[in-house]
Design an enzyme around this catalytic site. Structure first.
Site, PDB file in Angstrom:
ATOM      1  N   VAL C  77      68.756  25.343  50.233  1.00  0.00           N
ATOM      2  CA  VAL C  77      69.188  26.553  49.631  1.00  0.00           C
ATOM      3  C   VAL C  77      69.681  27.418  50.822  1.00  0.00           C
ATOM      4  O   VAL C  77      68.915  27.416  51.805  1.00  0.00           O
ATOM      5  CB  VAL C  77      67.937  27.335  48.952  1.00  0.00           C
ATOM      6  N   CYS C  78      70.680  27.905  50.577  1.00  0.00           N
ATOM      7  CA  CYS C  78      71.377  28.814  51.809  1.00  0.00           C
ATOM      8  C   CYS C  78      70.507  30.129  51.987  1.00  0.00           C
ATOM      9  O   CYS C  78      69.976  30.886  51.109  1.00  0.00           O
ATOM     10  CB  CYS C  78      72.762  29.457  51.390  1.00  0.00           C
ATOM     11  N   VAL C  79      69.834  30.238  53.298  1.00  0.00           N
ATOM     12  CA  VAL C  79      69.158  31.535  53.381  1.00  0.00           C
ATOM     13  C   VAL C  79      69.506  32.648  53.253  1.00  0.00           C
ATOM     14  O   VAL C  79      69.146  33.568  52.585  1.00  0.00           O
ATOM     15  CB  VAL C  79      68.714  31.351  55.062  1.00  0.00           C
ATOM     16  N   ALA C  82      70.029  33.282  49.435  1.00  0.00           N
ATOM     17  CA  ALA C  82      68.335  33.353  49.114  1.00  0.00           C
ATOM     18  C   ALA C  82      68.075  34.678  49.267  1.00  0.00           C
ATOM     19  O   ALA C  82      67.160  35.313  48.420  1.00  0.00           O
ATOM     20  CB  ALA C  82      67.579  32.271  49.855  1.00  0.00           C
TER      21      ALA C  82
END
Lengths: 141, 100, 130
Positions: C77-79, C82
């Protein structure tokens, strides 16, 4: 850096932008990917077509809608070693725009005494076809 | 190259752009709402007809079935494939372009 | 062959995550490797364990978690995306002083570099979005 990055693989990344800015945030987050990607020593080019050409329109000011004005970030593309920004002529024309309506984006050419050169290349649909087909990794935003 | 179109041509211009910017010899795969582009009497049929001259056009059967589009509504020349076929197309073509 | 998958939309509103799941499953069934599934934009919402869809509907997040466990998939999941949307793991919870985390089993939060790296390493990058 992980070992894959030291493998010396250099691919041609093409970021295809087909959506207008502000109504959705695909443009903003797409631009973030391109800037991060530039640190990976890959061949990076940007393509703007369809409503994506609106992303490069000059004079964007989001103050009155209270969103982040990321349009200034496009000017950083040249500093991130992105030297090729392709804009499809047909997409511009269908929207009543010309190259003069776009932000003047430049990069400094280290091989030519850091001379400032234009980043934007307006290309035909035929040329855009070729650019897409000759890229290795296509990211669409 | 494999071009994937997931939007209805009646709502978005993705199919039109895909047709304009894909080369002869490439393959166009219609998935999700993109499958409506394969209707034989639909507005997009002319565009698909043009593509069929020098490009392969496929449509994802799972998405057709979900939408109640029987195979006799699909333009002739358009090949119906399943997810396994989608994977095979992605293997066959060195690049995949999704016209989101 | 090595595949990388990019999912740009969340569950239930768009079909993107379902299509990506079926494609990933079909690729694995054919003996291909899926080196990473990267979740970007609203796609990060696939990674919260707090969803409770009706019992007669598929559970998009659990389905990804189960596939990840079975095939040792790397679900990233892309930080940045997110943080904007409130998908949080334990590290992010501490770093940003949040009172909870919600990352689902088999998902991890990492940077956009993981997407670029997947694009470099994989033979094919296949994107699902809106």
């Amino acid at each position: 850096m992980s070992e894959e990055l030291q493998s010396g693989i250099v691919k041609k990344f093409l970021y295809i932008n087909r959506r207008a800015p502000h109504g959705t945030n695909y443009a903003q987050e797409g631009l973030e990917v391109a800037l991060i990607g530039a640190a990976f020593d890959q061949d990076v080019a940007m393509a703007y077509l369809d409503d994506g050409v609106f992303q490069l329109k000059s004079g964007q000011d989001t103050k009155a809608i209270g969103t982040k004005n990321f349009s200034a970030t496009y000017r950083a593309l040249g500093d991130y070693d992105v030297k090729l920004v392709y804009v499809e002529r047909e997409s511009l024309e269908r929207r009543g725009l010309s190259e003069d309506d776009l932000m003047p984006l430049v990069y400094e050419d280290e091989d030519d005494d850091w001379e400032e050169k234009p980043l934007i290349h307006v290309v035909s649909a035929g040329e855009m076809q070729k650019i897409i087909s000759e890229s290795d990794v296509l990211l669409n935003f | 190259m494999l071009h994937v179109v997931n939007k209805s041509p009646f709502e978005k211009n993705c199919l039109e752009s895909c047709v304009r910017l894909s080369q002869a010899g490439s393959c166009i795969l219609l998935i999700e709402d993109g499958v409506y582009g394969a209707l034989f009497n639909g507005e997009a049929s002319e565009e698909i007809q043009t593509c069929l001259k020098d490009r392969k056009v496929c449509v994802l059967g799972e998405d057709l079935q979900a939408r109640g589009i029987e195979s006799d509504r699909i333009m002739s020349g358009v090949e119906v494939i399943d997810y396994a076929g989608f994977v095979r197309l992605a293997v066959e073509h060195p690049k995949v372009q999704s016209w989101l | 062959m090595k595949f990388a998958i990019l999912v740009n939309e969340g569950p239930y509103t768009h079909q993107a995550s379902d299509s990506a799941f079926h494609f990933t499953q079909a690729a694995l069934e054919q003996g291909h490797q899926v080196i990473r599934v990267f979740f970007y934009h609203d796609g990060v919402n696939n990674g919260t364990r707090l969803t409770t869809p009706p019992q007669d509907d598929r559970h998009v997040t659990n389905r990804w978690s189960e596939l990840a466990e079975k095939h040792d998939l790397d679900l990233v999941v892309c930080v940045a995306a997110a943080q904007r949307r409130g998908v949080v793991d334990e590290d992010e919870q501490k770093r940003n002083s949040k009172d909870a985390n919600n990352i689902a089993d088999g998902f991890r939060i990492s940077g956009l570099g993981q997407l670029i790296e997947a694009g470099i390493q994989a033979d094919r990058l296949v994107t699902f979005g809106d």
